[in-house]
Design a protein around this motif. Structure first.
Motif, short mmCIF file in Angstrom:
data_model
loop_
_atom_site.label_atom_id
_atom_site.label_comp_id
_atom_site.label_asym_id
_atom_site.label_seq_id
_atom_site.Cartn_x
_atom_site.Cartn_y
_atom_site.Cartn_z
N GLY A 123 0.84 -1.20 0.00
CA GLY A 123 0.00 0.00 0.00
C GLY A 123 0.87 1.24 0.00
O GLY A 123 2.09 1.17 0.15
N GLU A 124 0.23 2.40 -0.13
CA GLU A 124 0.96 3.67 -0.17
C GLU A 124 1.72 3.92 1.12
O GLU A 124 1.24 3.62 2.20
CB GLU A 124 -0.05 4.80 -0.42
N LYS A 125 2.93 4.48 1.02
CA LYS A 125 3.73 4.79 2.20
C LYS A 125 3.92 6.31 2.32
O LYS A 125 4.19 6.99 1.34
CB LYS A 125 5.12 4.16 2.07
N PHE A 126 3.79 6.80 3.54
CA PHE A 126 3.97 8.22 3.78
C PHE A 126 5.30 8.53 4.47
O PHE A 126 5.68 9.67 4.61
CB PHE A 126 2.81 8.77 4.62
N GLY A 127 5.96 7.48 4.94
CA GLY A 127 7.22 7.70 5.66
C GLY A 127 7.02 8.32 7.03
O GLY A 127 7.90 9.01 7.56
N LEU A 128 5.86 8.09 7.61
CA LEU A 128 5.58 8.66 8.94
C LEU A 128 5.77 7.60 10.01
O LEU A 128 5.74 6.41 9.75
CB LEU A 128 4.14 9.20 8.97
N GLY A 129 5.93 8.06 11.24
CA GLY A 129 6.20 7.15 12.34
C GLY A 129 7.67 6.74 12.29
O GLY A 129 8.44 7.21 11.44
N ARG A 130 8.04 5.88 13.23
CA ARG A 130 9.42 5.39 13.26
C ARG A 130 9.37 3.90 13.58
O ARG A 130 8.36 3.38 14.07
CB ARG A 130 10.24 6.13 14.31
N THR A 131 10.47 3.20 13.34
CA THR A 131 10.51 1.77 13.63
C THR A 131 10.41 1.55 15.14
O THR A 131 11.07 2.24 15.92
CB THR A 131 11.83 1.18 13.11
N ALA A 132 9.57 0.62 15.52
CA ALA A 132 9.48 0.25 16.94
C ALA A 132 10.72 -0.55 17.32
O ALA A 132 11.16 -1.41 16.54
CB ALA A 132 8.22 -0.57 17.18
N THR A 133 11.30 -0.29 18.49
CA THR A 133 12.46 -1.06 18.92
C THR A 133 11.99 -2.42 19.45
O THR A 133 10.84 -2.56 19.89
CB THR A 133 13.25 -0.34 20.03
N PRO A 134 12.88 -3.41 19.44
CA PRO A 134 12.49 -4.72 20.00
C PRO A 134 12.03 -4.62 21.45
O PRO A 134 11.06 -5.28 21.85
CB PRO A 134 13.78 -5.54 19.89
N ASP A 135 12.67 -3.78 22.25
CA ASP A 135 12.24 -3.63 23.64
C ASP A 135 10.82 -3.06 23.73
O ASP A 135 10.04 -3.44 24.61
CB ASP A 135 13.18 -2.67 24.39
N GLU A 136 10.54 -2.13 22.87
CA GLU A 136 9.20 -1.54 22.88
C GLU A 136 8.14 -2.59 22.52
O GLU A 136 7.10 -2.69 23.18
CB GLU A 136 9.14 -0.36 21.91
N VAL A 137 8.42 -3.33 21.47
CA VAL A 137 7.46 -4.36 21.06
C VAL A 137 7.28 -5.35 22.22
O VAL A 137 6.15 -5.72 22.58
CB VAL A 137 7.90 -5.07 19.76
#
Ligand code: HEC
Ligand code: HEC
Ligand SMILES: [Ca+2]
Ligand SMILES: [Ca+2]
Ligand SMILES: [Ca+2]
Ligand SMILES: [Ca+2]
Ligand SMILES: [Ca+2]
Ligand SMILES: [Ca+2]
Ligand SMILES: [Co+2]
Ligand SMILES: [Co+2]
Lengths: 205, 404, 404, 205
Positions: A3-17
């Motif tokens: 799907g379309e990507k906006f480049g918003l948000g950031r990658t979740a870290t493994p600790d966060e997940v």
């Protein structure tokens, strides 16, 4: 995923997940390392849970009942508990870890939740040995008695949902309609004069 | 007979007499009222103090895991004011500063993501009007007529205009893996509320909303972020939404096993009963809205809705379901939103057994209470969409009844 | 660059670092929040305390004859929450118990009538969504850019769903004599507000409303009864409506002679300028809604409306009106109601001169400020529907400017 | 009137109609019996009105100006008063009777309103004799100087409203657009740091 990507948000870290991804599924997916016995669970339950749920999971006042009720599902007043109603044990682990004790959620360790889950099994006579230890390893071997009684949504097949006919518009009943029951008789409406008549029946879930 | 209107409202001058409320200059016509900014955020008139959400204390052990009810009887149109939308919490109202809120997407996605509220405000937005009904609405009426007022029998429903980002947009941003078939939605509240949603629905019309009726979500409705699952049971509309996990199987969470499953008379229980069936209720006259004006013109008014889409027709009966007249639907007709109907009648002053019956655009309509019980028994708690009867008596008072 | 969103919202962890708001269990995820019924009539989150109506103190001598402004910059969609609808009073807010309110119809009618509120509730009702704009909205901008925020430049507008009885129904009840060509509407407040309305409009779409957004009118919006005059200037929407007189000539009341007449540069003044022209404003970004997130995806959002009917199109310019792109209108498109538009752009971080231009279904569109001034001069006060320009600077702050 | 009838409401009594039907039109319709002189009006005005409108109708602070301003309608800052702007005297009678004094409306008798109206004419040099008496009988003989300058709504004929063309979409201006004015320069926005810069200009009506 293309799907379309906006480049918003950031990658979740493994600790966060790891911190948030605590859900557990019937197939055991999401179970953490750990273990706990019925006996350990009993102590924990008495200290943290029994004030509301009762020493034997029988429920204090209107707080939820956790044990018993087996064989009551066709009764006038079924008692739906982990033992009598719940299909999967994973739900107990998941829910206790995320939401109990009510008012102090997320306060039990993973081992403690294993012990509490074991104790709830014991209260429901699903395990009978106080030394029984529940762990990540043996967890999915336990099945709750009512699992087979859950069926898919069958509303579309109910007669009034079959859309065979337009609903009747006139002379739909043979004789004049009679009143068969009145709310006044068991008036539990708040804020009315006879509030002290006592509580009504039913629950919202 | 209709002269001077209802006694409850009238200044009660006799025939031909002049009303002193007209012939004498009243204070509000003479002296200045409150200026602008008396309330920078305005509130209703003190004369409307009775129009509030109400709870039923005996129903639950604590107010933090409880419910209250929208005063449907006192409202009109299809929009519920934010302050009157019923509440249902499982761990009380989470108090979250928007700057502290995060939304995570994880699981079967190309890239697990974390969004701030500011990030979410940068995606294309949509505005849509939807009803939200608790699956347990009318649940206390399964065993018979119990509560005397549509606020209590039908008040776990509201309808607002949401602004938000389609759930599909956010899932696409993370990239759904081909085996991703379900989405777990999780709340940040003390209940850590979770529900499994099939991917087809998630990609269809679900919305991640941050505004309701133009302004920020109310705290009790999930501020700063809630999921909208149009037409489906309210419990799935996870409030204080903090996480979306993509998976290949449903999670069988507590609210989709212990709760929100529908126990039938035969001991079997239906699960994943998501859609809210077509339903309607007459909001006036109703037990909390008796007729005060005697015979003559009477506006019968109510609400109808269906999780399947638009309401096509509402029929009203004044004789307990023997004969039906099609009501007038007035105002916008949005899919999966409340519809307002009216039947303008000339009341002859005799007893009425008032009923309404909604028919949706897919041909589904409401069953009678007895037809529903014949299929399901009385233990289902959820999804009671049967036809409601109000008994209007000659004195204009109204009771919740059941009929043959 | 967009990682972690706007600084104003972000918990500000560095790249690859974990956010303690996620890794640590927060209070709202652990401890119970407020229960149901904490507020029987709900209010916004304390974190939204800045979203309120505001006035401009130097503008008027007293708050009772004054105005405040809807916080358009903080809202979305097309519905204005009742508590945020701007106020305009000429004698303060009349405080009237519904039981004490009367509506009289007199003049050129077959039979002069008096109605109680209860009487009015017995006529067939309708539900309609309309904007209400004060004719003086943007009036302070005639001589040049003055107030820094769309709340102040454009905030004398709101849009709600009304429930009421068509004015035609009530006039028919009294019976309009053939020479009845005008209706005088009169309020019960200390200003005894009056306006003349031509019969054609009165019989077309005017509504005598008692509810807004589902609940009773708010006191400051005319509780218990107000006239809706769709698409026409807000002053005509008489609040606390107590009388309707049918006549053969207009009354030339103070609010249609001394006020609400438009003085042109040549000293002539237009009267009976009722329709509100097509208009629009970008609500975000705007001076009160700077861009906090730097370059990349940016939602440009705004409102458009026209007293002539529906909005057909809204064009947005980022270069001060040299080039235009058609924006996306989202949500319901009702005649004479607010329309919400969006333009989703990828901001390169450079200066913008943002404008929006509404085009209605009848082909009318907004003029530039200079085109309007060339026709009318700067003394009209009312009916300033010209194109607004916001200067977005590299740091994301926004200013109200005028351009060549 | 042969629209549908519901039989709702009741007939208004003559006294009720009289109590509320106090509006006055330019043709004199609605004027009550009565009269009052400039001299009487002066006393009433000084006692009831001058605190806001000034002894000579010049307006105190931001309260409305009632007199003067003749010949200013084409100025940068026109002064719109009964004498300089209002088209009809009936509006003065009607408005003062229904809405003034501000905060104590409906407190003046019909004769007093005649006197006050006469005095406002005098303050505007439309009558010059302090003994001038205004009455129901001579009321419509008085015309205000600006009456002829009110014209009908001409917006539909303005060039941008003629709908001859679709609005321009690209290269609509020859050169890059320049900023010609900034709100910041005369920042009167409430709640900002420089609020003490003083008041802005303009009015809402
Ligand atoms: C202060 C009261 C209280 C305490 C202490 C408490 N609970 Fe609960 N429990 C509740 C309430 C209330 C609910 C239902 C919450 C809801 O409505 O979502 C509940 C629900 C449950 C359920 C699900 C019941 C069902 O039928 O769905 C389980 C299992 C449970 N609690 C286990 C525990 C355990 C284990 C502990 C101790 C670690 C505990 N509870 C402590 C009040 C309490
Ligand atoms: C306490 C202040 C106050 C007093 C006293 C007062 N007025 Fe006024 N007057 C006002 C205000 C404020 C307005 C404008 C009201 C509005 O905005 O609708 C006004 C408006 C007027 C106007 C219309 C002005 C215009 O340009 O439209 C007239 C005429 C007038 N007053 C006459 C009188 C007379 C005559 C009296 C005494 C009997 C009086 N006023 C007493 C405050 C006052
Ligand atoms: Ca998981
Ligand atoms: Ca034991
Ligand atoms: Ca009771
Ligand atoms: Ca009259
Ligand atoms: Ca003198
Ligand atoms: Ca300032
Ligand atoms: Co269900
Ligand atoms: Co105008």
């Amino acid at each position: 995923g293309d799907g379309e990507k906006f480049g918003l948000g950031r990658t979740a870290t493994p600790d966060e997940v790891a911190a948030w991804d605590i859900d557990v599924r019937p197939d055991g997916k999401g179970l953490p390392e750990g273990h706990g016995t019925v006996a350990e669970g009993e102590v924990l339950f008495t200290d943290n849970c029994a004030a509301c749920h009762g020493d034997f999971g029988e429920g204090v006042g209107r707080w939820p009942v956790l044990a018993g009720g087996q064989g009551t599902l066709k009764d006038d007043r079924p008692e739906k508990t982990v033992g009598s109603y719940w299909p999967y044990l994973s739900t107990v682990y998941d829910y206790v870890r995320r939401a109990m004790p009510f008012g102090n959620a997320r306060s039990m360790t993973n081992d403690e939740v294993y012990a509490l889950t074991a104790y709830i099994l014991y209260l429901n006579d699903i395990v009978t040995d106080e030394d029984f230890e529940l762990s990540k390893e043996n967890f999915t071997s336990i099945h709750l008695p009512n699992e087979a009684n859950f069926i898919e949504d069958g509303r579309a097949e109910e007669p009034f949902n079959e859309r065979k006919a337009e609903p009747c518009m006139s002379n739909c009943k043979d004789s004049a309609v009679e009143i068969t029951m009145r709310a006044r008789i068991l008036d539990v409406t708040p804020g009315r004069a006879n509030d002290d008549e006592g509580a009504g029946a039913g629950s919202v879930d | 007979a209709a002269a001077f209107g209802g006694a409850a409202f009238s200044g009660a001058a006799g025939a031909g007499e002049s009303d002193p409320l007209i012939t004498e200059v009243q204070d509000w016509n003479r002296y200045l009222g409150a200026g602008v900014q008396a309330a920078p955020y305005g509130v209703p008139s003190a004369h409307e103090a009775h129009v509030v959400r109400r709870d039923v204390e005996w129903l639950t052990a604590s107010t933090e895991s409880s419910v209250n009810f929208t005063p449907l009887h006192a409202l009109d149109g299809i929009i519920t004011p934010n302050g009157l939308c019923f509440e249902r919490h499982h761990g009380g109202v989470a108090d979250i500063a928007p700057a502290d809120h995060r939304l995570m997407i994880n699981g079967l996605v190309d890239k697990p993501l974390v969004f701030t509220m500011a990030d979410l405000m940068r995606f294309p937005r949509e505005n849509r009007v939807y009803f939200l009904e608790c699956a347990a609405n009318s649940g206390m009426e399964w065993r018979g007529a119990q509560l005397n007022g549509c606020q209590y029998t039908h008040g776990m429903v509201h309808c607002v205009m949401y602004t938000g980002v389609p759930l599909k947009t956010l899932l696409d941003e993370a990239g759904i893996k081909t085996n991703g078939k379900w989405v777990l939605a999780e709340g940040a509240d003390a209940a850590g509320m979770t529900r499994s949603i099939p991917m087809e629905k998630a990609l269809d019309d679900c919305l991640v909303a941050f505004k309701m009726n133009g302004e920020a979500l109310r705290p009790e409705q999930g501020y700063p972020l809630r999921l909208c699952v149009p037409g489906w049971e309210g419990n799935m509309w996870v409030k204080w939404l903090r996480r979306l996990e993509v998976g290949d199987e449903p999670w069988q969470q507590r609210e989709e096993t212990s709760k929100y499953t529908d126990l039938l008379a035969n001991g079997k229980a239906r699960r994943f009963t998501w859609v809210m069936d077509p339903k309607s209720v007459i909001t006036s006259p109703s037990p909390q809205m008796p007729i005060a004006h005697g015979k003559g013109p009477l506006v019968v008014s109510g609400l109808a809705w269906s999780g399947n889409g638009r309401i096509k027709r509402v029929d009203v009966s004044i004789d307990g379901g023997r004969n039906w007249t099609t009501a007038r639907i007035d105002g916008p007709s949005f899919s999966k939103a409340l519809h307002r109907f009216y039947l303008d009648i000339d009341w002859d002053g005799s007893d009425l057994l008032l009923q309404s019956r909604a028919l949706d655009e897919h041909g589904f309509y409401q069953p009678t209470k007895n037809a529903l019980r014949a299929e399901r028994g009385e233990n289902s708690i959820y999804h009671n969409n049967s036809i409601q009867t109000w008994h209007v008596k000659e004195d204009g008072t109204v009771e919740n009844v059941e009929v043959s």
